[in-house]
Design a protein around this motif. Structure first.
Motif, PDB file in Angstrom:
ATOM      1  N   UNK A 240     -14.125  -6.005   3.144  1.00  0.00           N
ATOM      2  CA  UNK A 240     -13.156  -6.030   4.238  1.00  0.00           C
ATOM      3  C   UNK A 240     -11.782  -6.504   3.777  1.00  0.00           C
ATOM      4  N   UNK A 241     -11.779  -7.344   2.742  1.00  0.00           N
ATOM      5  CA  UNK A 241     -10.496  -7.850   2.240  1.00  0.00           C
ATOM      6  C   UNK A 241      -9.828  -6.889   1.258  1.00  0.00           C
ATOM      7  N   UNK A 242     -10.407  -5.714   1.076  1.00  0.00           N
ATOM      8  CA  UNK A 242      -9.789  -4.699   0.228  1.00  0.00           C
ATOM      9  C   UNK A 242     -10.083  -4.832  -1.253  1.00  0.00           C
ATOM     10  N   UNK A 243     -10.993  -5.725  -1.641  1.00  0.00           N
ATOM     11  CA  UNK A 243     -11.301  -5.944  -3.050  1.00  0.00           C
ATOM     12  C   UNK A 243     -12.709  -5.453  -3.383  1.00  0.00           C
ATOM     13  N   UNK A 244     -12.955  -5.288  -4.662  1.00  0.00           N
ATOM     14  CA  UNK A 244     -14.310  -4.962  -5.114  1.00  0.00           C
ATOM     15  C   UNK A 244     -14.473  -5.400  -6.564  1.00  0.00           C
ATOM     16  N   UNK A 245     -15.667  -5.886  -6.938  1.00  0.00           N
ATOM     17  CA  UNK A 245     -15.896  -6.324  -8.319  1.00  0.00           C
ATOM     18  C   UNK A 245     -16.023  -5.141  -9.262  1.00  0.00           C
ATOM     19  N   UNK A 246     -15.494  -5.298 -10.464  1.00  0.00           N
ATOM     20  CA  UNK A 246     -15.580  -4.258 -11.479  1.00  0.00           C
ATOM     21  C   UNK A 246     -17.014  -4.167 -11.991  1.00  0.00           C
ATOM     22  N   UNK A 247     -17.563  -2.982 -11.990  1.00  0.00           N
ATOM     23  CA  UNK A 247     -18.930  -2.765 -12.455  1.00  0.00           C
ATOM     24  C   UNK A 247     -18.921  -1.996 -13.762  1.00  0.00           C
ATOM     25  N   UNK A 248     -19.660  -2.487 -14.749  1.00  0.00           N
ATOM     26  CA  UNK A 248     -19.820  -1.788 -16.032  1.00  0.00           C
ATOM     27  C   UNK A 248     -18.474  -1.371 -16.620  1.00  0.00           C
ATOM     28  N   UNK A 249     -17.489  -2.266 -16.494  1.00  0.00           N
ATOM     29  CA  UNK A 249     -16.129  -2.027 -16.994  1.00  0.00           C
ATOM     30  C   UNK A 249     -15.498  -0.785 -16.367  1.00  0.00           C
ATOM     31  N   UNK A 250     -16.071  -0.337 -15.240  1.00  0.00           N
ATOM     32  CA  UNK A 250     -15.535   0.833 -14.556  1.00  0.00           C
ATOM     33  C   UNK A 250     -15.751   2.135 -15.300  1.00  0.00           C
ATOM     34  N   UNK A 251     -16.763   2.191 -16.176  1.00  0.00           N
ATOM     35  CA  UNK A 251     -16.946   3.321 -17.090  1.00  0.00           C
ATOM     36  C   UNK A 251     -18.381   3.866 -17.017  1.00  0.00           C
ATOM     37  N   UNK A 252     -18.501   5.175 -16.871  1.00  0.00           N
ATOM     38  CA  UNK A 252     -19.830   5.807 -16.765  1.00  0.00           C
ATOM     39  C   UNK A 252     -20.666   5.584 -18.027  1.00  0.00           C
ATOM     40  N   UNK A 253     -20.026   5.597 -19.182  1.00  0.00           N
ATOM     41  CA  UNK A 253     -20.765   5.418 -20.437  1.00  0.00           C
ATOM     42  C   UNK A 253     -21.319   3.998 -20.546  1.00  0.00           C
ATOM     43  N   UNK A 254     -20.528   3.033 -20.105  1.00  0.00           N
ATOM     44  CA  UNK A 254     -20.998   1.643 -20.122  1.00  0.00           C
ATOM     45  C   UNK A 254     -22.125   1.467 -19.109  1.00  0.00           C
TER      46      UNK A 254
ATOM     47  N   UNK B 100     -11.172 -14.763 -15.148  1.00  0.00           N
ATOM     48  CA  UNK B 100     -11.418 -16.209 -15.216  1.00  0.00           C
ATOM     49  C   UNK B 100     -11.567 -16.888 -13.866  1.00  0.00           C
ATOM     50  N   UNK B 101     -11.772 -16.100 -12.800  1.00  0.00           N
ATOM     51  CA  UNK B 101     -11.828 -16.679 -11.455  1.00  0.00           C
ATOM     52  C   UNK B 101     -13.034 -17.577 -11.245  1.00  0.00           C
ATOM     53  N   UNK B 102     -13.991 -17.559 -12.186  1.00  0.00           N
ATOM     54  CA  UNK B 102     -15.178 -18.421 -12.060  1.00  0.00           C
ATOM     55  C   UNK B 102     -14.817 -19.900 -12.094  1.00  0.00           C
ATOM     56  N   UNK B 103     -13.589 -20.235 -12.472  1.00  0.00           N
ATOM     57  CA  UNK B 103     -13.160 -21.627 -12.397  1.00  0.00           C
ATOM     58  C   UNK B 103     -12.990 -22.071 -10.939  1.00  0.00           C
ATOM     59  N   UNK B 104     -12.958 -21.096 -10.022  1.00  0.00           N
ATOM     60  CA  UNK B 104     -12.801 -21.383  -8.597  1.00  0.00           C
ATOM     61  C   UNK B 104     -14.162 -21.493  -7.925  1.00  0.00           C
ATOM     62  N   UNK B 105     -14.199 -22.198  -6.808  1.00  0.00           N
ATOM     63  CA  UNK B 105     -15.460 -22.384  -6.084  1.00  0.00           C
ATOM     64  C   UNK B 105     -15.963 -21.075  -5.474  1.00  0.00           C
ATOM     65  N   UNK B 106     -15.067 -20.251  -4.955  1.00  0.00           N
ATOM     66  CA  UNK B 106     -15.440 -18.961  -4.355  1.00  0.00           C
ATOM     67  C   UNK B 106     -14.519 -17.902  -4.955  1.00  0.00           C
ATOM     68  N   UNK B 107     -14.829 -17.438  -6.189  1.00  0.00           N
ATOM     69  CA  UNK B 107     -13.892 -16.625  -6.972  1.00  0.00           C
ATOM     70  C   UNK B 107     -13.286 -15.426  -6.263  1.00  0.00           C
ATOM     71  N   UNK B 108     -14.118 -14.548  -5.713  1.00  0.00           N
ATOM     72  CA  UNK B 108     -13.567 -13.327  -5.138  1.00  0.00           C
ATOM     73  C   UNK B 108     -12.764 -13.611  -3.875  1.00  0.00           C
ATOM     74  N   UNK B 109     -13.170 -14.605  -3.127  1.00  0.00           N
ATOM     75  CA  UNK B 109     -12.433 -14.982  -1.916  1.00  0.00           C
ATOM     76  C   UNK B 109     -11.041 -15.499  -2.280  1.00  0.00           C
ATOM     77  N   UNK B 110     -10.975 -16.296  -3.358  1.00  0.00           N
ATOM     78  CA  UNK B 110      -9.680 -16.817  -3.806  1.00  0.00           C
ATOM     79  C   UNK B 110      -8.805 -15.673  -4.314  1.00  0.00           C
ATOM     80  N   UNK B 111      -9.405 -14.769  -5.078  1.00  0.00           N
ATOM     81  CA  UNK B 111      -8.678 -13.584  -5.565  1.00  0.00           C
ATOM     82  C   UNK B 111      -8.054 -12.834  -4.385  1.00  0.00           C
ATOM     83  N   UNK B 112      -8.861 -12.594  -3.346  1.00  0.00           N
ATOM     84  CA  UNK B 112      -8.380 -11.851  -2.180  1.00  0.00           C
ATOM     85  C   UNK B 112      -7.252 -12.600  -1.467  1.00  0.00           C
ATOM     86  N   UNK B 113      -7.376 -13.918  -1.398  1.00  0.00           N
ATOM     87  CA  UNK B 113      -6.347 -14.713  -0.734  1.00  0.00           C
ATOM     88  C   UNK B 113      -5.021 -14.642  -1.482  1.00  0.00           C
TER      89      UNK B 113
END
Length: 327
Positions: free
Chosen positions: A27-41, A309-322
């Protein structure tokens, strides 16, 4: 957009034929990168997840695992690899170095999973035992892989991580750092690993990491991703500090802006596999510094989030979106 970003007429990049489809955004317009975004990976990860060594070797064909830290990282962080990779090490003599590299990298990640990210005083005796047991296996395997393939960088970078975890001391770790940088003097991942090594929590001195990062990037050509080491050094300073606004300094803001403009935002920067990780490093550093340049980085990412490096945050993806919304 590219012409505006680089201040000149720039061609739009050709669509990557190997790119994965963009998944449904949150809903916040973000999404985690999967397999480096590559079909071969993705094919590689799926083969490894199935424990199919023959398929893994076939999927590795487009990549140089001895130099591609990002692809190796996909295997190192995949739970279950440790259950079958030992057979490949024992049975596949022709590809023993590759199997040793994958196994060693996985055992380091697996070891840290046992230790957890808790402070040392809160890690149990059993957790320490399992941690060291897995790192010892990693050490043996990575050293052998490095001996079998003297041209490889990735074993030495991973040995820096295990050496830090096992407290092997500065002499050993400096030797490993130098071994990696002899093979690739501008290797970003080795530099970032050394920035971590120089933090006070690992017995470094305040200011050491930032001085190392500045010197390294000063010797890099324009457009090189090594600029990320400066951003990462500032993030590490933020992690070490009790002041959550410690990067809100005009001089730091200027340094980060200039580093971004001379590296990831430079027209010579090459968007190689995993480039989104470089942009996420700068997105976090610029955001913490309150730099408006963060908007350029978030615009290019278009919602793509990488855990590091967002894992230094308590809620990484939420902080990224903010931060993304703020800039």
């Amino acid at each position: 957009m590219f012409g505006k970003l680089f201040g000149r007429d720039a061609e739009r990049p050709v669509a990557d034929p190997h790119a994965l489809p963009v998944p449904r955004r949150q809903k916040n317009g973000t999404y985690p990168l999967r397999a480096l975004g590559d079909r071969r990976v993705l094919a590689l990860v799926e083969a490894a997840d199935a424990g199919d060594w023959e398929a893994v070797k076939e999927a590795l064909a487009p990549f140089d695992l001895g130099r591609d830290h990002a692809v190796l990282g996909q295997l190192a962080d995949l739970d279950g690899v440790q259950d079958w990779i030992g057979r490949a090490v024992a049975e596949d003599k022709e590809h023993r170095a590759t199997a040793l590299l994958i196994s060693g990298a996985r055992h380091i990640s697996w070891g840290w999973e046992a230790r957890t990210s808790a402070l040392a005083v809160n890690v149990t005796q059993e957790q320490w035992r399992v941690f060291h047991e897995r790192l010892e296996i990693a050490e043996e395997q990575l050293i052998e892989a490095a001996e079998l393939r003297p041209d490889w960088v990735t074993p030495w970078r991973r040995l820096l991580t295990s050496g830090r975890g096992m407290s092997l001391g500065p002499a050993v770790n400096e030797t490993r750092r130098d071994a990696a940088l002899r093979r690739d003097p501008l290797d970003l991942e080795t530099h970032i690993e050394w920035v971590s090594q120089l933090q006070p929590r690992w017995s470094g001195e305040p200011g050491q990491a930032l001085a190392f990062a500045r010197k390294a990037f000063a010797g890099a050509p324009d457009g090189h991703r090594l600029g990320c080491v400066v951003a990462m050094a500032h993030i590490e300073e933020w992690v070490e500090s009790d002041n959550r606004d410690c990067l809100q300094d005009p001089r730091i803001r200027t340094e980060l802006r200039e580093a971004a403009e001379r590296s990831i935002l430079h027209h010579s920067y090459e968007r190689r596999l995993g480039w989104q990780g470089d942009y996420n490093i700068f997105a976090m550093a610029l955001s913490l510094a309150g730099s408006s340049k963060a908007s350029n980085v978030f615009r290019e990412l278009d919602g793509v989030f990488t855990e590091w490096p967002w894992t230094f945050m308590a809620d990484p993806q939420k902080v990224y979106a903010r931060f993304r919304k703020a800039f």
